[in-house]
Write an enzyme that holds these catalytic residues in place. Structure first.
Site, PDB file in Angstrom:
ATOM      1  N   GLU A  41       0.829  -1.201   0.000  1.00  0.00           N
ATOM      2  CA  GLU A  41       0.000   0.000   0.000  1.00  0.00           C
ATOM      3  C   GLU A  41       0.864   1.251   0.000  1.00  0.00           C
ATOM      4  OE1 GLU A  41      -3.992  -1.670   2.210  1.00  0.00           O
ATOM      5  OE2 GLU A  41      -2.384  -0.921   3.488  1.00  0.00           O
ATOM      6  N   CYS A  71       3.563   8.437   0.830  1.00  0.00           N
ATOM      7  CA  CYS A  71       4.154   7.519   1.806  1.00  0.00           C
ATOM      8  C   CYS A  71       4.297   6.176   1.091  1.00  0.00           C
ATOM      9  CB  CYS A  71       3.217   7.426   3.005  1.00  0.00           C
ATOM     10  SG  CYS A  71       3.710   6.198   4.206  1.00  0.00           S
ATOM     11  N   CYS A  79       6.377  -7.140   6.889  1.00  0.00           N
ATOM     12  CA  CYS A  79       7.491  -6.631   7.703  1.00  0.00           C
ATOM     13  C   CYS A  79       7.985  -7.745   8.606  1.00  0.00           C
ATOM     14  CB  CYS A  79       7.024  -5.444   8.540  1.00  0.00           C
ATOM     15  SG  CYS A  79       8.385  -4.564   9.356  1.00  0.00           S
ATOM     16  N   CYS A  90       6.866  -4.989  15.894  1.00  0.00           N
ATOM     17  CA  CYS A  90       6.481  -3.892  16.780  1.00  0.00           C
ATOM     18  C   CYS A  90       5.037  -4.124  17.229  1.00  0.00           C
ATOM     19  CB  CYS A  90       6.610  -2.553  16.059  1.00  0.00           C
ATOM     20  SG  CYS A  90       8.267  -2.256  15.420  1.00  0.00           S
ATOM     21  N   CYS A  97       1.876  -2.035  15.787  1.00  0.00           N
ATOM     22  CA  CYS A  97       1.757  -1.767  14.349  1.00  0.00           C
ATOM     23  C   CYS A  97       1.006  -2.890  13.614  1.00  0.00           C
ATOM     24  CB  CYS A  97       3.146  -1.601  13.757  1.00  0.00           C
ATOM     25  SG  CYS A  97       3.140  -1.248  11.993  1.00  0.00           S
ATOM     26  N   GLY A 151       6.935  -2.118   5.855  1.00  0.00           N
ATOM     27  CA  GLY A 151       8.295  -2.637   5.802  1.00  0.00           C
ATOM     28  C   GLY A 151       9.319  -1.758   6.493  1.00  0.00           C
ATOM     29  N   GLU A 152      10.522  -2.306   6.647  1.00  0.00           N
ATOM     30  CA  GLU A 152      11.623  -1.591   7.279  1.00  0.00           C
ATOM     31  C   GLU A 152      12.650  -1.238   6.183  1.00  0.00           C
ATOM     32  OE1 GLU A 152      12.649  -0.076  10.035  1.00  0.00           O
ATOM     33  OE2 GLU A 152      14.559   0.163   8.997  1.00  0.00           O
ATOM     34  N   SER A 167      12.082   5.742  14.697  1.00  0.00           N
ATOM     35  CA  SER A 167      10.886   5.436  15.480  1.00  0.00           C
ATOM     36  C   SER A 167      11.338   5.079  16.893  1.00  0.00           C
ATOM     37  CB  SER A 167      10.136   4.260  14.844  1.00  0.00           C
ATOM     38  OG  SER A 167       9.688   4.631  13.568  1.00  0.00           O
ATOM     39  N   LEU A 168      11.322   6.065  17.765  1.00  0.00           N
ATOM     40  CA  LEU A 168      11.863   5.868  19.118  1.00  0.00           C
ATOM     41  C   LEU A 168      10.799   5.235  20.032  1.00  0.00           C
ATOM     42  CD1 LEU A 168      14.310   6.456  21.013  1.00  0.00           C
ATOM     43  CD2 LEU A 168      13.214   8.647  21.531  1.00  0.00           C
ATOM     44  N   HIS A 169       9.712   5.939  20.210  1.00  0.00           N
ATOM     45  CA  HIS A 169       8.501   5.432  20.872  1.00  0.00           C
ATOM     46  C   HIS A 169       8.607   5.058  22.351  1.00  0.00           C
ATOM     47  CE1 HIS A 169       7.129   5.655  16.878  1.00  0.00           C
ATOM     48  NE2 HIS A 169       7.256   4.413  16.504  1.00  0.00           N
ATOM     49  N   CYS A 189      -0.597   6.021   9.930  1.00  0.00           N
ATOM     50  CA  CYS A 189       0.629   5.354  10.370  1.00  0.00           C
ATOM     51  C   CYS A 189       0.303   4.046  11.070  1.00  0.00           C
ATOM     52  CB  CYS A 189       1.354   6.191  11.411  1.00  0.00           C
ATOM     53  SG  CYS A 189       2.015   7.708  10.806  1.00  0.00           S
TER      54      CYS A 189
HETATM   55  N1  SAH Z   1       9.687   0.426   9.697  1.00  0.00           N
HETATM   56  C1  SAH Z   1       9.841   1.863   9.623  1.00  0.00           C
HETATM   57  C2  SAH Z   1       8.851   2.456   8.684  1.00  0.00           C
HETATM   58  C3  SAH Z   1       7.422   2.458   9.178  1.00  0.00           C
HETATM   59  S1  SAH Z   1       7.072   4.118   9.409  1.00  0.00           S
HETATM   60  C4  SAH Z   1       9.795   2.457  10.998  1.00  0.00           C
HETATM   61  O1  SAH Z   1       9.535   1.720  11.942  1.00  0.00           O
HETATM   62  O2  SAH Z   1      10.105   3.629  11.172  1.00  0.00           O
HETATM   63  C5  SAH Z   1       5.624   4.202  10.198  1.00  0.00           C
HETATM   64  C6  SAH Z   1       5.680   5.009  11.481  1.00  0.00           C
HETATM   65  O3  SAH Z   1       4.423   4.852  12.105  1.00  0.00           O
HETATM   66  C7  SAH Z   1       6.723   4.488  12.448  1.00  0.00           C
HETATM   67  O4  SAH Z   1       7.205   5.489  13.269  1.00  0.00           O
HETATM   68  C8  SAH Z   1       5.867   3.521  13.239  1.00  0.00           C
HETATM   69  O5  SAH Z   1       6.445   3.186  14.455  1.00  0.00           O
HETATM   70  C9  SAH Z   1       4.612   4.318  13.395  1.00  0.00           C
HETATM   71  N2  SAH Z   1       3.443   3.497  13.739  1.00  0.00           N
HETATM   72  C10 SAH Z   1       3.304   2.171  13.638  1.00  0.00           C
HETATM   73  N3  SAH Z   1       2.097   1.785  14.052  1.00  0.00           N
HETATM   74  C11 SAH Z   1       1.448   2.902  14.405  1.00  0.00           C
HETATM   75  C12 SAH Z   1       0.141   3.162  14.888  1.00  0.00           C
HETATM   76  N4  SAH Z   1      -0.724   2.182  15.038  1.00  0.00           N
HETATM   77  N5  SAH Z   1      -0.199   4.451  15.143  1.00  0.00           N
HETATM   78  C13 SAH Z   1       0.675   5.442  14.925  1.00  0.00           C
HETATM   79  N6  SAH Z   1       1.910   5.271  14.451  1.00  0.00           N
HETATM   80  C14 SAH Z   1       2.295   4.009  14.208  1.00  0.00           C
END
Ligand code: SAH
Length: 352
Positions: free
Chosen positions: A93, A106, A113, A117, A120, A164-165, A219-221, A338
């Protein structure tokens, strides 16, 4: 029919060697490359300035492996999600996010993937394969077309934030950026491109060394290893200290300030204590931070932060000197936001 080679997976040298073998003049290489990239030809017969004999040889030996838009969905906020059909029948997508004069595509870098995580939706689709540079390129071309059709505007930005990463498909991702930014491709400025990673320290350094001039988002989180490992298993082999070192290396090598992405998860990473810990991270590296509203996924364990909690959290960050932006979700009603990309359209359900 014998398997044909994807002409867009050939290196320049390979194409030259093939032309020499076929006793075709070398200048045809430039014409062919223009057709396969800049003009995004869908078949060899479109290549009007090539002699028919050469077109026939190309047809016999190669394929173009084009990506097609199979289905689009439009959100009430104008975001468009497209299911992209790859030449082997798999689907990824892409999302178009219009915001004033800004048109962001995007794009996906892998089918599914391999990272798990916890928050996600894409994590639930097993990684099937890496995308080719040409398949990433095609997503950009097709999203640009959608942007022009729907909004009368060309794409202005690209984010590698789809499925994907990207840094686990390093070679093809780098190649796609080179083509998208080259005058023979789309001639876009790398400063309008952002690669987002879940955090693979070694590959962040490798990306810095490629000197692509693209932006980087991590993506720190979570503000510490204990919490980050709970939601992102990749953290166990790429702990925060290593990631911070890699981000410092990226900044020192490129002069480009990385972005930290932080999805606010209710009660998990949005407390004042989390903000204080996060400030120790932001203070130790040159960076800016984007707080992302969480989009809950079906059957997931997390919820978005309450508004007042999020405000308190971001106020603390700002007071502590972190450059903080809150990003609102787009396209939630069509599962385009996202972390919601999970091939939930009809066609993909049949295929995958
Ligand atoms: N694999 C890469 C690219 C994905 S980017 C990465 O991890 O950065 C997508 C972004 O959306 C990342 O920051 C991911 O952590 C975040 N994301 C994933 N699931 C989400 C969700 N349910 N709500 C909001 N952001 C989310």
């Amino acid at each position: 029919m014998p398997d044909k080679k994807n002409i867009r997976a050939l290196s320049d040298e390979d194409l030259m060697a093939w032309l020499a073998k076929e006793k075709e003049p070398a200048f045809r290489s430039k014409q062919i490359k223009e057709w396969i990239w800049k003009k995004a030809a869908r078949n060899f017969r479109e290549m009007k300035n090539l002699p028919s004999g050469l077109i026939e040889k190309l047809e016999n030996e190669f394929e173009l492996g084009p990506v097609r838009v199979n289905e689009t969905q439009i959100s009430s906020d104008g975001t468009i999600k497209a299911a992209m059909l790859l030449s082997d029948g798999l689907v990824v997508e892409s999302v178009l996010i219009p915001k004033g004069k800004r048109m962001t595509a995007c794009v996906s870098s892998q089918v599914g993937c391999s990272l798990s995580c916890k928050f996600c939706a894409t994590a639930r689709i097993k990684r099937k394969r890496n995308l080719l540079a040409s398949e990433i390129f095609d997503q950009v071309v097709l999203m640009d077309r959608l942007a022009r059709e729907h909004y009368g505007q060309a794409l202005t930005h690209i984010v590698y934030m789809g499925m994907g990463e990207p840094l686990l498909n390093f070679k093809e991702v780098v190649k796609s950026v080179r083509i998208i930014t080259s005058p023979e491709g789309l001639g876009m400025s790398p400063s309008r491109i952002t690669i987002s990673t879940a955090g693979i320290a070694k590959m962040i350094r490798a990306l810095a060394d490629e000197n692509l001039r693209v932006n980087l988002a991590l993506s720190l989180h979570a503000p510490d290893d204990a919490k980050r490992s709970q939601i992102m298993p990749i953290n166990e082999v790429n702990p925060l200290e290593d990631l911070k070192d890699a981000l410092r290396y990226f900044y020192n090598t490129t002069g480009i300030r990385p972005t930290l992405e932080y999805v606010a998860l209710r009660g998990f990473n949005d407390t004042p204590e989390d903000a204080r810990k996060l400030l120790t991270v932001t203070k130790s590296i040159v960076s800016k931070i984007n707080i992302i509203q969480y989009n809950p996924i079906d059957g997931g364990e997390f919820l978005p932060s309450y508004g007042n909690q999020l405000k308190r959290f971001t106020d603390l960050l700002k007071k502590g000197g972190a450059i903080t932006t809150i990003r609102r979700s787009r396209g939630k009603d069509i599962d385009a936001a996202c972390g919601q990309l999970a091939n939930k359209n009809k066609l993909s359900e049949q295929k995958q």
